[in-house]
Design an enzyme around this catalytic site. Structure first.
Site, PDB file in Angstrom:
ATOM      1  N   SER A 303      59.015  25.588   2.154  1.00  0.00           N
ATOM      2  CA  SER A 303      59.938  26.699   1.945  1.00  0.00           C
ATOM      3  C   SER A 303      60.853  26.470   0.740  1.00  0.00           C
ATOM      4  O   SER A 303      60.399  26.477  -0.395  1.00  0.00           O
ATOM      5  CB  SER A 303      60.737  26.917   3.233  1.00  0.00           C
ATOM      6  OG  SER A 303      61.440  28.121   3.205  1.00  0.00           O
ATOM      7  N   ASP A 314      56.460  25.243 -12.898  1.00  0.00           N
ATOM      8  CA  ASP A 314      56.004  26.386 -13.702  1.00  0.00           C
ATOM      9  C   ASP A 314      56.755  26.501 -15.016  1.00  0.00           C
ATOM     10  O   ASP A 314      56.217  27.016 -16.002  1.00  0.00           O
ATOM     11  CB  ASP A 314      56.153  27.687 -12.906  1.00  0.00           C
ATOM     12  CG  ASP A 314      55.066  27.830 -11.845  1.00  0.00           C
ATOM     13  OD1 ASP A 314      54.277  26.891 -11.678  1.00  0.00           O
ATOM     14  OD2 ASP A 314      55.022  28.883 -11.182  1.00  0.00           O
ATOM     15  N   LYS A 328      54.707  27.199   2.818  1.00  0.00           N
ATOM     16  CA  LYS A 328      55.444  28.276   3.494  1.00  0.00           C
ATOM     17  C   LYS A 328      56.131  29.140   2.442  1.00  0.00           C
ATOM     18  O   LYS A 328      57.128  28.746   1.847  1.00  0.00           O
ATOM     19  CB  LYS A 328      56.478  27.741   4.467  1.00  0.00           C
ATOM     20  CG  LYS A 328      57.099  28.851   5.314  1.00  0.00           C
ATOM     21  CD  LYS A 328      58.524  28.542   5.684  1.00  0.00           C
ATOM     22  CE  LYS A 328      59.124  29.682   6.473  1.00  0.00           C
ATOM     23  NZ  LYS A 328      59.879  30.624   5.666  1.00  0.00           N
TER      24      LYS A 328
END
Length: 549
Positions: A303, A314, A328
């Site tokens: 999460s 990224d 998740k």
């Protein structure tokens, strides 16, 4: 003619089905766009009321209607997704306190050993510490009621010892070498809960921060930790998110903002309703935008942990080291219900800056719950080559590196799970609280040995002896943990490190625990040799930011 008796399950089933259908329609309609057919909603609610009324009025036996409704709600939510949950009123306050950063109580870390509450440690600054309650004390009576030898559970202890700030709880404590019970009137107070358990310098340049969850105070704790380490010369950071189950999304966004350059996308969120579609960017000058960063993750990182790891990966801002994270990527909205219960309803999915959905596939409950077992059986914990990526889920970082969606964050550098030291026998010693019992007793009997010993001396020189291990084995046998010679010999050195780490926590603090245990943490050890790669990423990230500006 013999009497036919319905089982409880048979009694529940019709109501559960009705609840699942009608309440499912109600939830969907309530949170849908205004164009939804409200007539269906009204009909569903009316049907639900009819069924409950008939059962309550006419059913042959007395039933607890509220209990049946709660059971039906839980079964209904199982049909939605793995993370939409219902928390009954009796549990909601405790669930919230785990993330809110503080709770009201007496301020002790406790354990239940042989059906008795043991004080593992009084929490610093709490009311118990101020009154002189000590590690190893046994809580025998609470408010005049005996709690030792009564089959008490952790939940029972929370109910007994937590309460409103300013209220008083009377406890009677048994202390070693004292014949009589010691009475204490403890006035409950706010007890802070910290989500950053360790902050230390690994060497002259590398700092280490362990975040165990993302709570209401995590961002402030993180800023304090970074500032402290920078004052001590930190130029490189290890951010340890291993086994961090997540928590508040806002805390994850704020921490990423402290590391990412301004205007970098951190995470996006997309739901059925437009109001749940959001994007979060780095908007302020961060405390650590220039130094190299390595993030540690594993299969227990979920999460909010994945938001941070995905954002740094990224944006080519941090090197991710470890094993694929939990997966998740569903966003739950907490909804307070009128009776004090809480509904945590999935209202959106979140996506990393490159567009990846982190949520792993879910279908049947059995498949989802067996994900760890499946990963283990397929060899994923031991070899990166066992992980197959779907080319249709390929995405690119800001510098063009390939990353993949479809479930979790795949690290840039994979570190296999080390199973050479751990064993089932060691797990049983700790799960039975035998290790904790041994440590409390050993430290009580050997206080003078550690008085005045600096942590540096403890870390470099202190060794757990063979005699100590044999005593632990006997404690285990007393707690019905059968000795396993093969496992014991395999795990002996590992067990020594574990005991030393847990003892260090008792004598010093959480920093001591992680500094000792990280000496056998293979993900951490591998990361220390990867800062050259992390520095290249930091340089690339800065170059891209300058180009955009």
């Amino acid at each position: 003619m013999s009497e036919i008796k319905n089982t409880k399950q048979q009694i529940r089933l019709p109501l559960i089905l009705a609840l699942a259908i009608s309440a499912g329609i109600w939830i969907g309609a309530t949170f849908a766009e205004p164009k939804s057919d409200t007539n269906d909603l009204k009909a569903a609610i009316y049907k639900l009321q009819e069924i409950i009324t008939y059962i309550n009025r006419d059913y042959v036996d007395s039933v607890n209607t509220n209990e049946l409704v709660e059971f039906g709600i839980e079964k209904m939510l199982e049909k939605l997704d793995p993370h939409s949950t219902y928390i009954p009123a009796r549990d909601a306050t405790l669930a919230k306190s785990e993330l809110d950063g503080e709770f009201d109580g007496i301020g002790v870390e406790f354990g239940i050993i042989r059906d008795t509450i043991y004080v593992v440690a009084p929490l610093t600054g709490g009311p118990s510490e101020k009154l002189g309650i000590q590690s190893g004390d046994q809580i025998i009576n609470v408010d005049g009621k005996t709690v030792a030898g009564t089959g008490i559970t952790n939940r029972d202890v929370f109910d007994l010892l937590r309460g409103p700030r300013g209220s008083t709880v009377k406890v009677e404590i048994k202390r070693k070498n004292q014949k009589d019970l010691i009475p204490y009137d403890i006035i409950r107070d706010k007890i802070p809960q910290y989500s950053i358990n360790a902050t230390y310098m690994v060497n002259d340049e590398v700092g280490y921060i362990k975040v165990t969850r993302f709570g209401a105070t995590t961002h402030e704790e993180f800023k304090k930790s970074v500032s402290e380490l920078k004052e001590r010369g930190m130029k490189k950071l290890i951010l340890d998110l291993q086994n961090n189950p997540g928590g508040y999304m806002g805390a994850a966004i704020n921490i990423a903002d402290e590391i990412l350059n301004s205007n970098s996308l951190i995470v996006s969120q997309k739901g059925k309703l437009n109001r749940y579609n959001q994007k979060a960017y780095a908007v302020k000058p961060g405390l650590f935008e220039d130094g190299s960063v390595i993030v540690l993750i594993n299969e227990g990182s979920a999460s909010a942990s994945e938001i941070v790891a995905g954002a740094l990966q990224d944006n080519d801002r941090g090197l991710i080291v470890g094993r694929r994270s939990f997966g998740k990527g569903l966003v739950q909205m907490p909804i307070d219900l009128s009776d004090g219960a809480e509904l945590r309803l999935t209202i959106a999915r979140y996506y990393t800056p490159s567009g990846r959905s982190i949520q792993k596939p879910y279908g049947t409950d059995e498949d989802y719950s067996r994900d760890f077992s499946n990963r283990f059986e397929h060899g994923e914990f031991f070899s990166a080559d066992s992980i197959k990526f779907n080319d249709s889920l390929r995405y690119e970082t800001v510098s063009g590196r390939s990353v993949y969606g479809g479930g979790g964050i795949m690290p840039d550098f994979f570190v296999p799970l080390d199973t050479t030291m751990a064993s089932a026998y060691v797990n049983r010693l700790f799960n039975s609280d035998s290790a904790r019992e041994f440590i409390l007793d050993y430290l009580d009997k050997n206080k003078k040995k550690f008085d005045g010993m600096s942590f540096e001396d403890y870390y470099k020189k202190y060794q757990v002896s063979e005699e100590m291990l044999q005593t632990l084995v006997k404690v285990g046998e007393r707690n019905k943990v059968k000795f396993d010679e093969k496992d014991f010999n395999k795990s002996k050195n590992y067990l020594k490190i574990l005991l030393k780490a847990h003892m260090g926590r008792q004598i010093y603090d959480d920093n001591a625990f992680y500094m000792v245990i990280n000496d056998i943490n293979e993900v951490y050890l591998q990361a220390l040799g990867l800062f050259e790669e992390a520095e290249k990423l930091a340089f690339t990230s800065k170059e891209k930011t300058n180009e955009l500006e």
